[in-house]
Design a protein around this motif. Sequence first.
Motif, PDB file in Angstrom:
ATOM      1  N   LEU A 257       0.830  -1.204   0.000  1.00 45.22           N
ATOM      2  CA  LEU A 257       0.000   0.000   0.000  1.00 45.22           C
ATOM      3  C   LEU A 257       0.867   1.257   0.000  1.00 45.22           C
ATOM      4  O   LEU A 257       0.536   2.249  -0.674  1.00 45.22           O
ATOM      5  CB  LEU A 257      -0.933  -0.010   1.212  1.00 45.22           C
ATOM      6  N   GLU A 258       1.945   1.225   0.740  1.00 46.38           N
ATOM      7  CA  GLU A 258       2.860   2.375   0.752  1.00 46.38           C
ATOM      8  C   GLU A 258       3.448   2.611  -0.637  1.00 46.38           C
ATOM      9  O   GLU A 258       3.550   3.754  -1.100  1.00 46.38           O
ATOM     10  CB  GLU A 258       3.978   2.135   1.762  1.00 46.38           C
ATOM     11  N   GLN A 259       3.817   1.516  -1.317  1.00 50.40           N
ATOM     12  CA  GLN A 259       4.377   1.635  -2.660  1.00 50.40           C
ATOM     13  C   GLN A 259       3.372   2.216  -3.643  1.00 50.40           C
ATOM     14  O   GLN A 259       3.754   2.891  -4.608  1.00 50.40           O
ATOM     15  CB  GLN A 259       4.849   0.262  -3.151  1.00 50.40           C
ATOM     16  N   LYS A 260       2.084   1.987  -3.410  1.00 52.29           N
ATOM     17  CA  LYS A 260       1.053   2.499  -4.300  1.00 52.29           C
ATOM     18  C   LYS A 260       0.593   3.904  -3.919  1.00 52.29           C
ATOM     19  O   LYS A 260      -0.309   4.454  -4.542  1.00 52.29           O
ATOM     20  CB  LYS A 260      -0.150   1.534  -4.326  1.00 52.29           C
ATOM     21  N   GLY A 261       1.180   4.477  -2.876  1.00 53.09           N
ATOM     22  CA  GLY A 261       0.905   5.870  -2.559  1.00 53.09           C
ATOM     23  C   GLY A 261      -0.204   6.128  -1.578  1.00 53.09           C
ATOM     24  O   GLY A 261      -0.618   7.283  -1.410  1.00 53.09           O
ATOM     25  N   PHE A 262      -0.692   5.098  -0.895  1.00 53.89           N
ATOM     26  CA  PHE A 262      -1.745   5.321   0.096  1.00 53.89           C
ATOM     27  C   PHE A 262      -1.163   5.979   1.342  1.00 53.89           C
ATOM     28  O   PHE A 262      -0.053   5.647   1.769  1.00 53.89           O
ATOM     29  CB  PHE A 262      -2.428   4.003   0.475  1.00 53.89           C
ATOM     30  N   ALA A 263      -1.910   6.880   1.928  1.00 52.92           N
ATOM     31  CA  ALA A 263      -1.489   7.532   3.158  1.00 52.92           C
ATOM     32  C   ALA A 263      -1.449   6.506   4.295  1.00 52.92           C
ATOM     33  O   ALA A 263      -2.277   5.590   4.328  1.00 52.92           O
ATOM     34  CB  ALA A 263      -2.445   8.664   3.510  1.00 52.92           C
ATOM     35  N   PRO A 264      -0.507   6.638   5.223  1.00 52.77           N
ATOM     36  CA  PRO A 264      -0.377   5.652   6.309  1.00 52.77           C
ATOM     37  C   PRO A 264      -1.661   5.447   7.091  1.00 52.77           C
ATOM     38  O   PRO A 264      -2.014   4.309   7.429  1.00 52.77           O
ATOM     39  CB  PRO A 264       0.724   6.241   7.194  1.00 52.77           C
ATOM     40  N   GLU A 265      -2.392   6.542   7.396  1.00 53.46           N
ATOM     41  CA  GLU A 265      -3.621   6.390   8.183  1.00 53.46           C
ATOM     42  C   GLU A 265      -4.704   5.651   7.408  1.00 53.46           C
ATOM     43  O   GLU A 265      -5.487   4.892   7.979  1.00 53.46           O
ATOM     44  CB  GLU A 265      -4.126   7.758   8.642  1.00 53.46           C
ATOM     45  N   VAL A 266      -4.733   5.849   6.092  1.00 49.35           N
ATOM     46  CA  VAL A 266      -5.699   5.131   5.260  1.00 49.35           C
ATOM     47  C   VAL A 266      -5.351   3.637   5.246  1.00 49.35           C
ATOM     48  O   VAL A 266      -6.225   2.772   5.387  1.00 49.35           O
ATOM     49  CB  VAL A 266      -5.721   5.697   3.827  1.00 49.35           C
ATOM     50  N   SER A 267      -4.083   3.335   5.068  1.00 49.73           N
ATOM     51  CA  SER A 267      -3.636   1.940   5.055  1.00 49.73           C
ATOM     52  C   SER A 267      -3.948   1.246   6.374  1.00 49.73           C
ATOM     53  O   SER A 267      -4.433   0.104   6.385  1.00 49.73           O
ATOM     54  CB  SER A 267      -2.132   1.865   4.777  1.00 49.73           C
ATOM     55  N   GLU A 268      -3.694   1.931   7.482  1.00 42.71           N
ATOM     56  CA  GLU A 268      -3.926   1.334   8.791  1.00 42.71           C
ATOM     57  C   GLU A 268      -5.401   0.997   8.985  1.00 42.71           C
ATOM     58  O   GLU A 268      -5.748  -0.077   9.491  1.00 42.71           O
ATOM     59  CB  GLU A 268      -3.451   2.279   9.899  1.00 42.71           C
ATOM     60  N   ARG A 269      -6.276   1.913   8.591  1.00 45.91           N
ATOM     61  CA  ARG A 269      -7.717   1.645   8.752  1.00 45.91           C
ATOM     62  C   ARG A 269      -8.145   0.460   7.885  1.00 45.91           C
ATOM     63  O   ARG A 269      -8.927  -0.401   8.326  1.00 45.91           O
ATOM     64  CB  ARG A 269      -8.535   2.884   8.390  1.00 45.91           C
ATOM     65  N   ALA A 270      -7.638   0.409   6.672  1.00 42.66           N
ATOM     66  CA  ALA A 270      -8.003  -0.694   5.782  1.00 42.66           C
ATOM     67  C   ALA A 270      -7.478  -2.026   6.327  1.00 42.66           C
ATOM     68  O   ALA A 270      -8.201  -3.040   6.334  1.00 42.66           O
ATOM     69  CB  ALA A 270      -7.440  -0.435   4.382  1.00 42.66           C
TER      70      ALA A 270
END
Length: 205
Positions: free
Chosen positions: A62-75
């Motif tokens: 997810l980080e490699q695809k540009g998602f914000a850390p808080e968005v990734s954590e919630r998902a």
Amino acid sequence: MSEPDGDEPGTNHGARTGRPRRGRRRTDGEGPGGGTEAQAKDVCLRLLTDRARSRAELATKLEQKGFAPEVSERALDRLAEVGLIDDADFAQQWARSRHLFSGKGKRAIALELRRKGVSDDDAAEALDGIDAASERERAAELVRKKLRTQAPLPTEGDRREIAAERDRLVRRLVGMLARRGFAQGMAFEVVRDELDGHTHDLPTE
């Protein structure tokens, strides 16, 4: 009469005014601003369809695809809540598969799990499922497979040359097992046992 403002139905206003046409909407987090939680979950689900993955692996993707850390954590939290992410279960599956089908020893599997971000506790529990007898038998199978392609050791000639040739073969086989993560002491025992059944006794003087 002046032209109406805005786009008319059925017209390509972008082409008429010389402005570039818009591309298709992205479905992941690439680009400025990242993506939504729903898009992040979709990315994870596609990855999990391929094979089980650890939470850390998914977070990296997810980080490699540009998602914000808080968005990734919630998902990731949401997927963990419904049981689609479970590092303990992932570690069990990985250890069993790598041991049975890839011929890996516990040391190599432990390193792989660490690289995938699995906690020491989850990794230790998974590795406990591989007992000493099972690991030794897997090592023996690997040695037997290698010996099937190995020319028999000589049994006639200079005794020292025969012993040296045997020692070289022992070192190669032990090295093979060590690279696969088997403990050196056990590797020596397994190789010597298998060689005893593969070759005749050295000639006596």
